[in-house]
Design an enzyme around this catalytic site. Structure first.
Site, mmCIF file in Angstrom:
data_model
loop_
_atom_site.group_PDB
_atom_site.id
_atom_site.type_symbol
_atom_site.label_atom_id
_atom_site.label_comp_id
_atom_site.label_asym_id
_atom_site.label_seq_id
_atom_site.Cartn_x
_atom_site.Cartn_y
_atom_site.Cartn_z
ATOM 1 N N ASP A 15 0.783 -1.247 0.000
ATOM 2 C CA ASP A 15 0.000 0.000 0.000
ATOM 3 C C ASP A 15 0.823 1.311 0.000
ATOM 4 O O ASP A 15 1.793 1.427 0.749
ATOM 5 C CB ASP A 15 -0.849 0.113 1.275
ATOM 6 C CG ASP A 15 -1.588 -1.137 1.617
ATOM 7 O OD1 ASP A 15 -1.540 -2.105 0.858
ATOM 8 O OD2 ASP A 15 -2.208 -1.151 2.691
ATOM 9 N N THR A 216 -15.718 -10.302 -3.929
ATOM 10 C CA THR A 216 -16.018 -11.211 -5.041
ATOM 11 C C THR A 216 -15.588 -12.601 -4.613
ATOM 12 O O THR A 216 -14.631 -12.767 -3.866
ATOM 13 C CB THR A 216 -15.264 -10.822 -6.330
ATOM 14 O OG1 THR A 216 -13.882 -10.659 -6.016
ATOM 15 C CG2 THR A 216 -15.802 -9.557 -6.922
HETATM 16 C C1 FRU Z 1 -4.038 -3.538 2.698
HETATM 17 C C2 FRU Z 1 -3.417 -3.919 4.033
HETATM 18 C C3 FRU Z 1 -3.762 -2.907 5.121
HETATM 19 C C4 FRU Z 1 -2.646 -3.104 6.091
HETATM 20 C C5 FRU Z 1 -1.475 -3.382 5.180
HETATM 21 C C6 FRU Z 1 -0.461 -4.344 5.711
HETATM 22 O O1 FRU Z 1 -3.334 -4.056 1.620
HETATM 23 O O2 FRU Z 1 -3.824 -5.216 4.399
HETATM 24 O O3 FRU Z 1 -5.043 -3.071 5.685
HETATM 25 O O4 FRU Z 1 -2.427 -1.968 6.873
HETATM 26 O O5 FRU Z 1 -2.007 -3.892 3.980
HETATM 27 O O6 FRU Z 1 0.645 -4.423 4.890
#
Ligand code: FRU
Length: 463
Positions: A15, A216
């Site tokens: 992310d 999904t």
């Molecule tokens: C989304 C997620 C977030 C979390 C992070 C961990 O892709 O699962 O909710 O903070 O990645 O890497």
């Protein structure tokens, strides 16, 4: 330096975090595992840019140091306050350590929301500068913080009601340090768990973007997808109301469905810009380079009109693709400078309209009904009023992942703006009405089919 798309500087990226224009530069942090090209104990990697398309890697900004974040610094966001850059994130602590691999856990974990402040956006005191702002063990994560016109700070977190329905949880603060719980909004439209919610205003309208888990049933690989929707938000009580009358039940942020965990902020000109993680099912490995997995999509400007959220090409990307390569004849577009004479004539014989050289290119064409464009084996076609893509030939024989993507119905308009890199193709349809972005592996070098304009930019592909 990465050009165009920020990529993992080796090993793993997920992310985008803490995306902010701060003291004249764009700072983009990201979920980072620096030791292997797989997900593990989360750090925050850090990159800086002056224009959103040239990114300089700054190494790891945040890493586990405290009891509360000993198993990872999960996603979060940034604000500027009194000249400082304040980062908010979720600290993770596993209740049980997996003796075989301390970097992952299938079991329960505790979460807390933390904050760390930096004077300049580069130095972060991981050892002494973190503070817990929301203690507690309830499963909430990914704080997105913003300031409203009333001067107060707001935080939205992703959560789940009993693991069955995704929910957005709101806190409010006068000073950014002391937070008060305000409300929770749950909806089937948030999947079973909501991750990385982001609530912001575009003009007079509030838009909610979030990553909804299990929306999904295994449509080919991923079950979790980024969705967006217009909402109403009452800043007094933090009441979030979803509109019933949006154009589709879900509007996906991207119809390629590799894109996940988008985050937005305003750019230097006040536009709302979104950047998101492109999930990659396998690492890119090249001799002499550290394998890497994970990259960001192009920066996209978020706009809202008549119930629909648009993701448009950011002007910085227009500027980057400044060199137009157009043949006299639409069918005769070649990168003569970059390609050997022989391979040009071979390609012409094979029916190519242009050759890819590994540099990023932008291709524009308005499709005619039934028409098909083949970009190095990646197919884009108009079919029964939809634009469909097929990466079956350029996906490295990866099984279990979706290879076909489609826009919703287009009502006769098929204007395409296509961005091609060796591992990512982004197709903007009708000026960002829909976008299909697909991760690819092993793209060929010929473009076959009718194209109208091709641009190239500055070289900048890394291995
Ligand atoms: C989304 C997620 C977030 C979390 C992070 C961990 O892709 O699962 O909710 O903070 O990645 O890497």
């Amino acid at each position: 330096m990465d050009t165009l798309h920020l990529k993992a500087p080796g090993n793993w990226l997920n992310d985008p975090n803490g995306f902010i224009y701060y003291k004249g530069k764009y700072h983009l942090f990201y979920q980072y595992f620096p030791y292997a090209p797989v997900w593990g104990t989360m750090h925050w990697g850090h990159a800086v840019s002056e224009d959103l398309v040239h990114w300089e890697h700054m190494g790891a900004a945040l890493f586990p140091t405290r009891y509360e974040d000993q198993n990872g610094c999960f996603s979060g966001s940034a604000i500027e306050q009194d000249g400082k850059m304040n980062l908010y994130y979720t600290g993770i602590r596993y209740r049980e350590i997996n003796p075989e691999n301390i970097h992952v856990s299938e079991k329960e974990y505790d979460v807390m929301q933390l904050m760390i402040s930096s004077e300049d956006g580069y130095a972060f005191d991981n050892f002494g500068g973190k503070r817990v702002v929301i203690p507690g063990t309830e499963n909430m994560r990914d704080p997105k913080v913003w300031k409203e016109e009333n001067g107060d700070f707001y935080m939205v977190l992703g959560s789940s009601s009993r693991g069955e329905m995704g929910s957005a949880v709101f806190y409010r603060s006068k000073d950014g340090f002391n937070w008060q719980y305000m409300s929770r909004c749950q909806s089937g439209r948030f999947g079973k768990i909501l991750e990385c919610p982001d609530l912001f205003r575009v003009g007079e309208n509030y838009i909610l973007i979030g990553s909804a888990m299990h929306i999904t049933e295994s449509t080919g690989g991923y079950e979790h997808h980024a969705v967006c929707m217009p909402v109403q938000f009452d800043t007094e009580k933090c009441r979030l109301t979803l509109h019933e009358a949006s154009r589709e039940e879900y509007q996906y942020v991207d119809y390629g469905l590799d894109l996940y965990a988008p985050q937005t902020n305003v750019d230097a000109e006040g536009r709302r810009v979104m950047i998101a993680w492109m999930r990659m099912p396998k690492a890119v490995e090249k001799p002499g380079c550290v394998p890497w997995n994970g990259m960001m999509c192009l920066p996209r400007v978020v706009e809202y009109k008549d119930g629909h959220v648009y993701f448009r090409v950011h002007p910085a990307v227009d500027e980057y693709f400044g060199i137009e390569i157009s043949g006299e004849d639409e069918q005769d577009l070649f990168f003569e400078d970059d390609v050997e004479k022989e391979s040009i004539s071979e390609a012409k014989e094979a029916g190519a309209s242009a050759i890819l050289t590994g540099e990023p290119v932008r291709i524009q064409v308005t499709m005619k009904p039934g028409e098909c464009l083949d970009i190095g084996g990646f197919l884009i076609r108009e079919e029964r009023d939809f634009i469909r893509t097929d990466r079956g030939e350029v996906f490295g024989n990866i099984r279990g992942h979706r290879t076909m993507s489609s826009t919703p119905k287009l009502y006769g308009r098929y204007k395409l703006d296509i961005f091609v890199e060796p591992n990512l193709i982004e197709v903007f349809v009708n000026d960002g009405e829909y976008v299909i972005s697909n991760v690819v592996y092993g793209l060929g070098n010929m473009i076959c089919g009718r194209v109208e304009k091709i641009w190239k930019g500055n070289a900048g592909i890394k291995c």
